[in-house]
Design a protein around this motif. Structure first.
Motif, PDB file in Angstrom:
ATOM      1  N   UNK A  29      38.609  39.668  39.058  1.00 48.81           N
ATOM      2  CA  UNK A  29      37.500  39.744  39.673  1.00 48.81           C
ATOM      3  C   UNK A  29      37.460  40.528  40.871  1.00 48.81           C
ATOM      4  N   UNK A  30      38.641  41.354  40.877  1.00 47.34           N
ATOM      5  CA  UNK A  30      38.710  42.251  42.170  1.00 47.34           C
ATOM      6  C   UNK A  30      38.872  43.324  41.963  1.00 47.34           C
ATOM      7  N   UNK A  31      38.142  44.090  41.062  1.00 44.20           N
ATOM      8  CA  UNK A  31      38.042  45.689  40.904  1.00 44.20           C
ATOM      9  C   UNK A  31      37.616  46.486  41.835  1.00 44.20           C
ATOM     10  N   UNK A  32      36.519  46.119  42.473  1.00 45.10           N
ATOM     11  CA  UNK A  32      36.093  47.083  43.873  1.00 45.10           C
ATOM     12  C   UNK A  32      37.107  47.072  44.984  1.00 45.10           C
TER      13      UNK A  32
ATOM     14  N   UNK B 287      40.708  48.539  32.177  1.00 52.20           N
ATOM     15  CA  UNK B 287      39.337  48.723  32.679  1.00 52.20           C
ATOM     16  C   UNK B 287      39.131  48.292  34.157  1.00 52.20           C
ATOM     17  N   UNK B 288      39.844  47.187  34.493  1.00 52.50           N
ATOM     18  CA  UNK B 288      39.556  46.795  35.872  1.00 52.50           C
ATOM     19  C   UNK B 288      39.771  47.755  36.876  1.00 52.50           C
ATOM     20  N   UNK B 289      40.627  48.856  36.782  1.00 50.67           N
ATOM     21  CA  UNK B 289      40.563  50.068  37.508  1.00 50.67           C
ATOM     22  C   UNK B 289      40.139  51.184  36.493  1.00 50.67           C
TER      23      UNK B 289
ATOM     24  N   UNK C 240      59.597  39.030  51.320  1.00 51.96           N
ATOM     25  CA  UNK C 240      58.289  39.304  50.749  1.00 51.96           C
ATOM     26  C   UNK C 240      57.434  38.865  52.031  1.00 51.96           C
ATOM     27  N   UNK C 241      56.268  39.307  51.705  1.00 56.68           N
ATOM     28  CA  UNK C 241      55.025  38.739  52.738  1.00 56.68           C
ATOM     29  C   UNK C 241      54.160  37.970  51.556  1.00 56.68           C
ATOM     30  N   UNK C 242      53.848  36.717  51.785  1.00 54.17           N
ATOM     31  CA  UNK C 242      53.111  36.205  50.739  1.00 54.17           C
ATOM     32  C   UNK C 242      51.740  35.885  51.447  1.00 54.17           C
ATOM     33  N   UNK C 243      50.928  36.405  50.588  1.00 54.23           N
ATOM     34  CA  UNK C 243      49.462  36.226  50.929  1.00 54.23           C
ATOM     35  C   UNK C 243      48.721  35.341  49.963  1.00 54.23           C
ATOM     36  N   UNK C 244      48.561  34.061  50.150  1.00 57.10           N
ATOM     37  CA  UNK C 244      48.232  33.100  49.485  1.00 57.10           C
ATOM     38  C   UNK C 244      46.741  32.708  49.365  1.00 57.10           C
ATOM     39  N   UNK C 245      46.003  33.244  48.386  1.00 61.82           N
ATOM     40  CA  UNK C 245      44.532  33.286  48.394  1.00 61.82           C
ATOM     41  C   UNK C 245      43.935  33.816  47.396  1.00 61.82           C
ATOM     42  N   UNK C 246      42.697  33.807  47.130  1.00 56.61           N
ATOM     43  CA  UNK C 246      41.891  34.705  46.034  1.00 56.61           C
ATOM     44  C   UNK C 246      42.026  36.044  46.428  1.00 56.61           C
ATOM     45  N   UNK C 247      42.299  36.803  45.499  1.00 62.36           N
ATOM     46  CA  UNK C 247      42.748  38.256  45.288  1.00 62.36           C
ATOM     47  C   UNK C 247      41.497  39.239  45.810  1.00 62.36           C
TER      48      UNK C 247
END
Length: 548
Positions: A259-262, A283-285, A354-361
């Motif tokens: 759900x993060x296409x844009x 198709x997401x991109x 790494x740099x972990x970014x834990x959350x909604x994409x």
């Protein structure tokens, strides 16, 4: 039937139907807040409140009470039961329904082998993150002796232990736990970032047991689980610094980015990055996007693999790092660091340095984009972008050459035949022009399919790569009969995959499915034969001479 002759169960169903929903019937007082209900009816009411109104499977002596409940509520127009001829087919259809439309279904089986067929099929929703309910008959709780179809032995709860290895599981041996079971199922099937199957085991003696004065108001509703953006002191500034100091950024796009296409498209421009996509997100991109290098990995493209091999920074977005897509520790040989965006903490910490970014994409990318905009805009004509575009042109040319030569001599058939890429391209072009939904089965048809697909928007092509389940695509066609918004399906199946679940030919007619099953008959497990020849110079036990 005159209303005065209606049973209490029929009156409840009629009240809900007349009001338009269970909540409205409760609010109007036409449905009492408390009633004497069997456990099976309490469960069905709970599923209706969660908007699970589609039931599919095979009934047996381990599901007679819940069958009668469904009969009553289907007569009132509140649910629909689809009887089929194989439990694995039922799971695949339920998975496809959830994947395409977001509608949840419940798979019903009796006790014994049927439940195990469903367990096998549960690999697909578990691997691809699709919420599916399972209502499974189970042995009685009274331990009066072996039940006919239980796992033999002198221990109880063997099925519960077995199913718990595949997902969240609950056994309703205690009537008072029914609301908790429904809540656990909702939380599993509607998990904010990792939905999957929920196995509710229903012993044969507790299904018809009466819950006195059952509180219908305590039935859990659908809920609306959400996950916010990643948080942490200076997190976005650190991520932006890593990105801006890198010269060759590759973005691996997995199923968690659906759900993060844009946000992804904007990020690619801001970071001067290129994308390598998973087969889960065609198709997401848009395929035509200049920064889309398409798929990578052992069955990847020339451009996708080039980007993975040459990048110095990996930004992973919603990716599980599946071995075929990420080459099991051999991919990304030149990366110096990773920025890993994922709602799942374990996956977000997959790589070192790494740099972990834990959350909604989507929300995390949106915040990261705002941080990147504070810096000077990157060049749209960088050396990295030009090199990747050249490889993408090489990949496009490679594919066009194969489409321009669609026929080759096949020694198995003894004559010239269409190649798979050419046949798949023709069928996908037709699906695109006619707004059909395409499903791909596992094997070489699938591998060719996600290399050939040219989707410009998401939600047009679905390929079951999570567990590579043969027989998924044909069974998925049954979802067309169950979806509230009907659609036409095109299933791409190898001959081996099709014969895994051919009962769709009967069930599709019985329930009014609309679709086409396209069978590619090469008389072999071509993906495995090719792997054997590449590794050992010959194939073995992966082909036959039987004409299908």
């Amino acid at each position: 039937m005159h209303p005065s002759h209606l049973t209490s169960r029929e009156k409840r169903a009629a009240a809900i139907a007349a009001a338009g929903s269970l909540d409205r019937a409760l609010a109007a007082g036409t449905l009492p807040g408390r009633s004497d209900l069997t456990l099976a009816e309490f469960i069905v009411l709970g599923l209706i409140r969660q908007d699970v109104k589609t039931f599919i499977g095979i009934l047996g002596h381990g599901s007679t009470e819940i069958a009668d409940v469904l009969r009553t509520y289907e007569q009132a127009g509140l649910v629909r039961m689809y009887g089929v001829r194989h439990e694995t087919e039922a799971v695949h259809a339920a998975t496809a329904l959830g994947w395409v439309s977001g509608e949840k279904a419940a798979v019903i089986t009796s006790i014994g082998p049927g439940a195990l067929h469903a367990l096998a099929g549960a690999l697909a929703p578990l691997s691809n993150g699709i919420g599916v309910w399972f209502l499974l008959g189970d042995e009685t709780t009274e331990d009066e002796g072996p039940n006919m179809q239980q796992i033999p032995g002198h221990e109880q709860d063997r099925y519960q232990r077995l199913f718990s290895a595949m997902g969240k599981t609950y056994k309703l041996h205690t009537l008072g736990a029914a609301s908790t079971a429904l809540r656990r199922g909702r939380n599993a099937t509607a998990h904010p970032w990792k939905p999957g199957p929920f196995f509710l085991l229903l012993p044969m003696n507790t299904q018809p047991a009466l819950i006195r004065d059952a509180n219908i108001r305590e039935l859990p509703g659908r809920g609306n689980p959400v996950t916010g953006p990643a948080a942490g002191p200076g997190l976005y500034k650190k991520a932006a610094e890593k990105i801006l100091e890198s010269r060759r950024v590759v973005v691996k796009v997995g199923g968690g980015a659906r759900r993060a296409g844009p946000e992804l498209s904007e990020f690619l421009e801001l970071a001067d990055a290129v994308a390598v996509t998973s087969p889960l997100v065609p198709g997401l991109i848009p395929f035509s996007h200049p920064r889309n290098m398409t798929v990578g990995g052992s069955k990847g493209s020339i451009s996708g693999n080039f980007a993975m091999e040459e990048a110095d920074l990996l930004v992973a977005v919603g990716s599980r790092f599946v071995c075929q897509s990420d080459c099991s520790r051999t991919a990304y040989p030149n990366i110096r660091a990773t920025v890993n965006i994922n709602a799942d903490p374990d996956t977000a910490r997959h790589y070192e340095n790494h740099l972990a970014m834990i959350g909604d994409a989507g929300e995390t990318l949106a915040a990261l984009n705002r941080e990147l905009k504070k810096s000077s805009p990157p060049s749209n004509d960088s050396e990295w972008f030009r090199a990747c575009r050249e490889k993408r042109r090489e990949w496009d040319l490679f594919r066009r050459e194969r489409y321009a030569n669609p026929v080759r001599y096949d020694p198995v058939w003894g004559r010239e035949v269409l190649t798979q890429p050419a046949a798949i391209k023709t069928a996908l072009d037709w699906a695109g022009k006619n707004q059909a939904i395409s499903f791909f089965d596992a094997g070489d048809v699938q591998a060719n399919g996600f290399q050939v697909a040219e989707d410009e928007t998401p939600g047009r092509t679905f390929t079951e790569t999570g567990s590579s389940y043969m027989g998924f695509a044909a069974s998925a066609v049954l979802a067309t009969a169950m979806a509230r918004d009907r659609f036409y399906a095109l299933a791409f199946c190898g001959d081996g995959s099709f014969v895994m679940n051919p009962q769709i030919l009967i069930d599709g007619v019985a329930h009014g499915a609309t679709g086409c099953i396209l069978i590619f008959d090469n008389r072999r497990m071509a993906a495995i034969s090719g792997l054997q020849r590449a590794q050992y110079g010959t194939d073995y036990a992966t082909s036959d001479a039987v004409e299908v």
